[in-house]
Write a protein that holds these residues in place. Structure first.
Motif, mmCIF file in Angstrom:
data_model
loop_
_atom_site.group_PDB
_atom_site.id
_atom_site.type_symbol
_atom_site.label_atom_id
_atom_site.label_comp_id
_atom_site.label_asym_id
_atom_site.label_seq_id
_atom_site.Cartn_x
_atom_site.Cartn_y
_atom_site.Cartn_z
ATOM 1 N N GLU A 136 0.822 -1.215 0.000
ATOM 2 C CA GLU A 136 0.000 0.000 0.000
ATOM 3 C C GLU A 136 0.855 1.264 0.000
ATOM 4 O O GLU A 136 0.526 2.244 -0.674
ATOM 5 N N ASP A 137 1.966 1.233 0.723
ATOM 6 C CA ASP A 137 2.877 2.384 0.719
ATOM 7 C C ASP A 137 3.430 2.630 -0.679
ATOM 8 O O ASP A 137 3.560 3.784 -1.121
ATOM 9 N N SER A 140 0.693 4.064 -2.928
ATOM 10 C CA SER A 140 0.497 5.488 -2.618
ATOM 11 C C SER A 140 1.604 6.324 -3.257
ATOM 12 O O SER A 140 1.343 7.395 -3.829
ATOM 13 N N ILE A 162 -5.812 1.929 -3.353
ATOM 14 C CA ILE A 162 -5.581 2.160 -1.915
ATOM 15 C C ILE A 162 -6.825 2.726 -1.228
ATOM 16 O O ILE A 162 -6.748 3.186 -0.092
ATOM 17 N N GLY A 169 -3.713 8.604 4.598
ATOM 18 C CA GLY A 169 -2.993 8.627 3.331
ATOM 19 C C GLY A 169 -3.909 8.620 2.131
ATOM 20 O O GLY A 169 -3.644 9.305 1.131
ATOM 21 N N TYR A 170 -4.981 7.852 2.205
ATOM 22 C CA TYR A 170 -5.935 7.844 1.093
ATOM 23 C C TYR A 170 -6.674 9.179 1.010
ATOM 24 O O TYR A 170 -6.862 9.738 -0.087
ATOM 25 N N ARG A 173 -4.755 12.000 -0.612
ATOM 26 C CA ARG A 173 -4.561 11.776 -2.053
ATOM 27 C C ARG A 173 -5.877 11.930 -2.810
ATOM 28 O O ARG A 173 -5.882 12.422 -3.952
#
Length: 425
Positions: A136-137, A140, A162, A169-170, A173
């Motif tokens: 996932e990192d 991203s 994601i 984080g999502y 973004r």
């Protein structure tokens, strides 16, 4: 804000209707933050781990921690030396890591993003993905890089991969994606959700990032008081935040038409913070005051600073804009624009190319670039203004009039010196 965003990747929006006209700032709110000392560029933590690094060292943990400290020093001082030192430490970490290599590759890719070395960052991110750890990192990170490169369909794909409305984080973004699409209301909703997540976590770093970014978005939306309040919240967390002080200076300059006070704020910042773009903003404000000597002095400081080869391509866009709008060195701007289009074919890069064509007398080529790569693909006011100029040069006055209506709502973001130029379109 013409020169506000370099290290934080936010696009301008033109939706600034209903901007409040009242005074929103108060010197008593921020004066205490203008008396600041230079940021510390060492600590016992840094010295402990740095001491473990010897010639031919294999101390992997030390390299990662020291790189993180160098990055923090860069954020606090604007001194490119620290970003380059962080790069050196991370290159060594990637080289020697047997376990956790993907994490170091991602960290180095983020360092390269800060240096505008986007294609190298992409190579590292793709290499990190092959390890299968921190998926996932990496996804991203790939979203971030493809947004910078103008690969928007790929960026959207990684954003979808994601999707998780409970993850900070999502959310940030998703805000950036809607910013790109020009949907300011949705952008702000996502950013408000991200801010709440940051506050719930009590993570100071995430809170500071959230506050400065939501302050930017509120400014775009014409919610100047909200924008100001969040810049102040940022300073309460980090009294030395140059970015927040710059945001307040822009409000004072563009919304309240007080260039003298805006320069006082910025002068306090540049005593201890060395990012070159601050001198461009100071030059713009001094020019608005008709203080040619001060304007030229700040342009000179900018020019001297960016001669440092460590900056690489970081200031290409600024340099091209300077050549186009201040010095009349159109051929130099054109060469930079061609390079930027090759490096990152975004609407911003194509705007530089189209405007360069216009300035060197190639209005037909400028029009071709606008129609193929800019029209309907960006909402940034400065680009829309250049586009209007190109339409005008090509006799497309109906298009010019449409853009003038949109630009009328972007006065705050463009700054008071642009109002007269827009009226003459």
């Amino acid at each position: 804000m013409k020169y506000l965003f370099l290290f934080v990747p936010l696009l301008f929006l033109f939706s600034c209707q209903n901007t409040e006209q009242s005074q929103v700032t108060n010197q008593k709110d921020y004066d205490k933050f203008l008396v600041s000392s230079p940021s510390r560029t060492t600590s016992k933590y840094y010295e402990l781990w740095n001491s473990k690094i010897k010639p031919d060292s294999m101390q992997l943990t030390s390299f990662g921690i020291v790189a993180g400290e160098y990055n923090r020093y860069f954020q606090n001082t604007g001194d490119i030396t620290y970003l380059k030192k962080a790069e050196q430490a991370l290159v060594k970490a990637v080289e020697i890591a047997a376990i956790g290599k993907a994490g170091y590759q991602r960290d180095l890719a983020r360092n390269y993003i800060s240096q505008h070395r986007f294609r190298e960052a992409l190579q590292l991110a793709e290499a990190a993905r092959l390890w299968g750890s921190g998926i996932e990192d990496t996804q991203s990170l790939l979203f971030d890089i493809h947004m910078e490169l103008g690969n928007y369909p790929k960026a959207e794909k990684y954003l979808d991969s994601i999707k998780n409305m409970s993850q900070f984080g999502y959310l940030i973004r998703a805000a950036k994606w809607n910013d790109h699409k020009g949907d300011l209301d949705t952008t702000i909703r996502f950013m408000e959700m991200a801010k709440q997540k940051a506050e719930d976590s009590k993570n100071t770093g995430l809170m500071l990032w959230s506050y400065t970014n939501i302050a930017d978005y509120y400014g775009h939306a014409g919610k100047i008081k909200d924008s100001y309040d969040y810049y102040l919240k940022s300073l309460q967390l980090d009294p030395n935040s140059a970015y927040a002080k710059k945001g307040i200076a822009w409000i004072v300059y563009s919304h309240e038409n007080n260039p003298k006070e805006a320069l006082r704020i910025l002068d306090s910042v540049t005593k201890d913070y060395s990012a070159p773009d601050y001198y461009l903003l100071k030059s713009e404000i001094a020019a608005y005051q008709n203080n040619k000597l001060k304007s030229l002095s700040n342009l000179d400081k900018y020019y001297v600073a960016v001669q440092n080869p460590a900056y690489g391509d970081m200031y290409n866009v600024y340099n091209a804009s300077l050549y186009l709008e201040n010095t009349g060195q159109y051929e130099k701007a054109f060469k930079i624009a061609e390079k930027e289009v090759q490096n990152r074919p975004t609407p911003h890069s194509y705007d530089l190319l189209a405007y360069s064509y216009l300035k060197i007398g190639e209005k037909d080529k400028a029009m071709e670039v606008v129609e193929k790569h800019i029209d309907g693909k960006t909402f940034e006011p400065n680009i829309l203004y250049h586009t209007a100029e190109i339409y005008k040069a090509n006799g497309k006055m109906s298009k010019v009039n449409e853009l003038k209506k949109e630009l009328a709502g972007a006065a705050y973001e463009l700054g008071p010196d642009m109002a007269n130029k827009i009226s003459k379109l």
